[in-house]
Motif scaffolding. Structure first.
Motif, PDB file in Angstrom:
ATOM      1  N   LEU A  77       2.176  13.396 106.903  1.00  0.00           N
ATOM      2  CA  LEU A  77       2.523  13.621 108.388  1.00  0.00           C
ATOM      3  C   LEU A  77       1.540  14.505 108.146  1.00  0.00           C
ATOM      4  N   ARG A  78       0.277  14.212 109.312  1.00  0.00           N
ATOM      5  CA  ARG A  78      -0.574  15.163 110.340  1.00  0.00           C
ATOM      6  C   ARG A  78      -0.212  15.898 110.256  1.00  0.00           C
ATOM      7  N   ASN A  79       1.036  15.243 111.625  1.00  0.00           N
ATOM      8  CA  ASN A  79       1.637  15.940 112.685  1.00  0.00           C
ATOM      9  C   ASN A  79       2.149  15.940 112.779  1.00  0.00           C
ATOM     10  N   MET A  80       3.378  17.289 113.271  1.00  0.00           N
ATOM     11  CA  MET A  80       4.805  16.991 113.221  1.00  0.00           C
ATOM     12  C   MET A  80       5.515  16.098 114.276  1.00  0.00           C
ATOM     13  N   GLU A  81       3.979  16.281 115.715  1.00  0.00           N
ATOM     14  CA  GLU A  81       4.881  15.626 116.843  1.00  0.00           C
ATOM     15  C   GLU A  81       4.656  13.798 116.803  1.00  0.00           C
ATOM     16  N   ASP A  82       4.427  13.397 115.803  1.00  0.00           N
ATOM     17  CA  ASP A  82       4.359  11.953 114.940  1.00  0.00           C
ATOM     18  C   ASP A  82       5.185  11.284 114.448  1.00  0.00           C
ATOM     19  N   ARG A  83       6.330  12.590 114.059  1.00  0.00           N
ATOM     20  CA  ARG A  83       7.528  11.871 113.565  1.00  0.00           C
ATOM     21  C   ARG A  83       8.443  11.336 114.142  1.00  0.00           C
ATOM     22  N   ALA A  84       8.931  11.208 115.608  1.00  0.00           N
ATOM     23  CA  ALA A  84       9.507  10.087 116.344  1.00  0.00           C
ATOM     24  C   ALA A  84       9.178   8.369 115.485  1.00  0.00           C
ATOM     25  N   ALA A  85       7.441   8.432 116.134  1.00  0.00           N
ATOM     26  CA  ALA A  85       6.984   7.147 116.117  1.00  0.00           C
ATOM     27  C   ALA A  85       6.909   6.693 114.604  1.00  0.00           C
ATOM     28  N   VAL A  86       6.521   7.670 114.107  1.00  0.00           N
ATOM     29  CA  VAL A  86       6.129   7.098 112.506  1.00  0.00           C
ATOM     30  C   VAL A  86       8.645   6.642 111.915  1.00  0.00           C
ATOM     31  N   ALA A  87       9.705   7.758 112.511  1.00  0.00           N
ATOM     32  CA  ALA A  87      10.681   7.396 112.398  1.00  0.00           C
ATOM     33  C   ALA A  87      11.245   5.182 113.007  1.00  0.00           C
ATOM     34  N   ARG A  88      10.432   5.272 114.543  1.00  0.00           N
ATOM     35  CA  ARG A  88      10.866   4.193 114.828  1.00  0.00           C
ATOM     36  C   ARG A  88      10.287   3.002 114.134  1.00  0.00           C
ATOM     37  N   SER A  89       8.745   3.271 113.122  1.00  0.00           N
ATOM     38  CA  SER A  89       8.690   2.363 112.090  1.00  0.00           C
ATOM     39  C   SER A  89       9.079   2.221 111.094  1.00  0.00           C
ATOM     40  N   ARG A  90       9.659   3.075 110.064  1.00  0.00           N
ATOM     41  CA  ARG A  90      11.506   3.246 109.238  1.00  0.00           C
ATOM     42  C   ARG A  90      11.883   2.600 109.420  1.00  0.00           C
ATOM     43  N   GLU A  91      12.508   2.728 110.869  1.00  0.00           N
ATOM     44  CA  GLU A  91      14.578   1.874 111.257  1.00  0.00           C
ATOM     45  C   GLU A  91      13.648   0.468 111.504  1.00  0.00           C
ATOM     46  N   ARG A  92      12.578  -0.104 111.624  1.00  0.00           N
ATOM     47  CA  ARG A  92      12.359  -1.550 111.509  1.00  0.00           C
ATOM     48  C   ARG A  92      12.529  -2.053 109.892  1.00  0.00           C
ATOM     49  N   TRP A  93      11.526  -1.460 109.339  1.00  0.00           N
ATOM     50  CA  TRP A  93      11.132  -1.462 107.654  1.00  0.00           C
ATOM     51  C   TRP A  93      12.386  -1.268 106.765  1.00  0.00           C
ATOM     52  N   PHE A  94      13.173  -0.004 107.225  1.00  0.00           N
ATOM     53  CA  PHE A  94      14.413   0.122 106.169  1.00  0.00           C
ATOM     54  C   PHE A  94      15.646  -0.689 106.268  1.00  0.00           C
ATOM     55  N   ALA A  95      15.325  -0.677 107.912  1.00  0.00           N
ATOM     56  CA  ALA A  95      16.849  -1.518 108.115  1.00  0.00           C
ATOM     57  C   ALA A  95      18.774  -1.013 107.633  1.00  0.00           C
ATOM     58  N   GLY A  96      18.638  -0.061 108.041  1.00  0.00           N
ATOM     59  CA  GLY A  96      19.400   0.376 107.049  1.00  0.00           C
ATOM     60  C   GLY A  96      19.896   1.407 105.880  1.00  0.00           C
ATOM     61  N   ALA A  97      18.502   0.568 105.220  1.00  0.00           N
ATOM     62  CA  ALA A  97      18.353   1.563 104.132  1.00  0.00           C
ATOM     63  C   ALA A  97      18.287   2.994 104.121  1.00  0.00           C
ATOM     64  N   ARG A  98      18.699   3.678 103.256  1.00  0.00           N
ATOM     65  CA  ARG A  98      18.850   5.157 103.327  1.00  0.00           C
ATOM     66  C   ARG A  98      18.408   6.174 102.354  1.00  0.00           C
ATOM     67  N   PRO A  99      16.948   6.006 102.016  1.00  0.00           N
ATOM     68  CA  PRO A  99      16.556   7.005 100.684  1.00  0.00           C
ATOM     69  C   PRO A  99      16.289   8.477 100.503  1.00  0.00           C
ATOM     70  N   ALA A 100      16.909   8.914  99.405  1.00  0.00           N
ATOM     71  CA  ALA A 100      16.319  10.074  99.742  1.00  0.00           C
ATOM     72  C   ALA A 100      14.993  10.338 100.249  1.00  0.00           C
ATOM     73  N   SER A 101      14.902  11.591 101.326  1.00  0.00           N
ATOM     74  CA  SER A 101      13.368  11.303 101.631  1.00  0.00           C
ATOM     75  C   SER A 101      13.314  12.896 102.460  1.00  0.00           C
ATOM     76  N   THR A 102      12.002  13.317 102.258  1.00  0.00           N
ATOM     77  CA  THR A 102      11.254  14.889 102.099  1.00  0.00           C
ATOM     78  C   THR A 102       9.862  14.129 103.730  1.00  0.00           C
ATOM     79  N   LEU A 103      10.190  14.702 104.708  1.00  0.00           N
ATOM     80  CA  LEU A 103       8.900  14.640 105.614  1.00  0.00           C
ATOM     81  C   LEU A 103       7.858  16.605 105.274  1.00  0.00           C
ATOM     82  N   ILE A 104       6.589  16.358 104.898  1.00  0.00           N
ATOM     83  CA  ILE A 104       5.949  16.976 104.426  1.00  0.00           C
ATOM     84  C   ILE A 104       4.447  17.324 105.711  1.00  0.00           C
ATOM     85  N   GLU A 105       5.001  18.476 106.441  1.00  0.00           N
ATOM     86  CA  GLU A 105       3.502  18.039 107.212  1.00  0.00           C
ATOM     87  C   GLU A 105       2.094  19.010 106.750  1.00  0.00           C
TER      88      GLU A 105
END
Length: 131
Positions: A77-105
């Motif tokens: 992610l270029r800007n950590m302030e976009d984290r919430a926007a990306v999370a909203r999209s991810r919640e829609r697409w993943f529908a409860g799937a929870r992979p191991a994840s890493t977030l890097i700015e």
């Protein structure tokens, strides 16, 4: 022998979009780009994330898999302030799937207007790609 796959059937000279080795699928960094390599979503991180997850869906589908098959994902992610926007999209697409994840700015990505890039590893239940 690993199997390489690119959505356009031609591929990039340096990498494949997806590589299957046995029952594991490795996705290269997925960027929010259209077929002409233009950034999708403008300056909107949520729209760019939707574009990325749509491409990931397409790559997974080629192997009969879905988001619940992803076991590890890294979001650049270029800007950590976009984290919430990306999370909203991810919640829609993943529908409860929870992979191991890493977030890097990161300071930069492949194109100046890209706000994120995602790579992933998926576990497959089937040995061959579906076309």
């Amino acid at each position: 022998m690993p199997e390489r796959y690119d959505r356009d059937g031609q591929g990039h000279p340096l990498y494949a979009e997806a590589v299957r080795h046995r029952d594991t699928l490795y996705l290269s960094g997925v960027a929010p780009l259209d077929e002409a390599h233009r950034v999708i979503g403008g300056a909107d991180a949520e729209q760019q994330a939707d574009a990325v997850f749509d491409i990931i869906r397409e790559l997974l589908h080629a192997y009969g898999a879905g988001f619940d098959s992803i076991v590890k994902m890294t979001v650049y992610l270029r800007n950590m302030e976009d984290r919430a926007a990306v999370a909203r999209s991810r919640e829609r697409w993943f529908a409860g799937a929870r992979p191991a994840s890493t977030l890097i700015e990161v300071s930069r990505l492949g194109l100046p207007d890209m706000l994120l890039e995602v790579d992933a590893i998926a576990a497959l239940d089937m040995p061959e790609r579906r076309l």
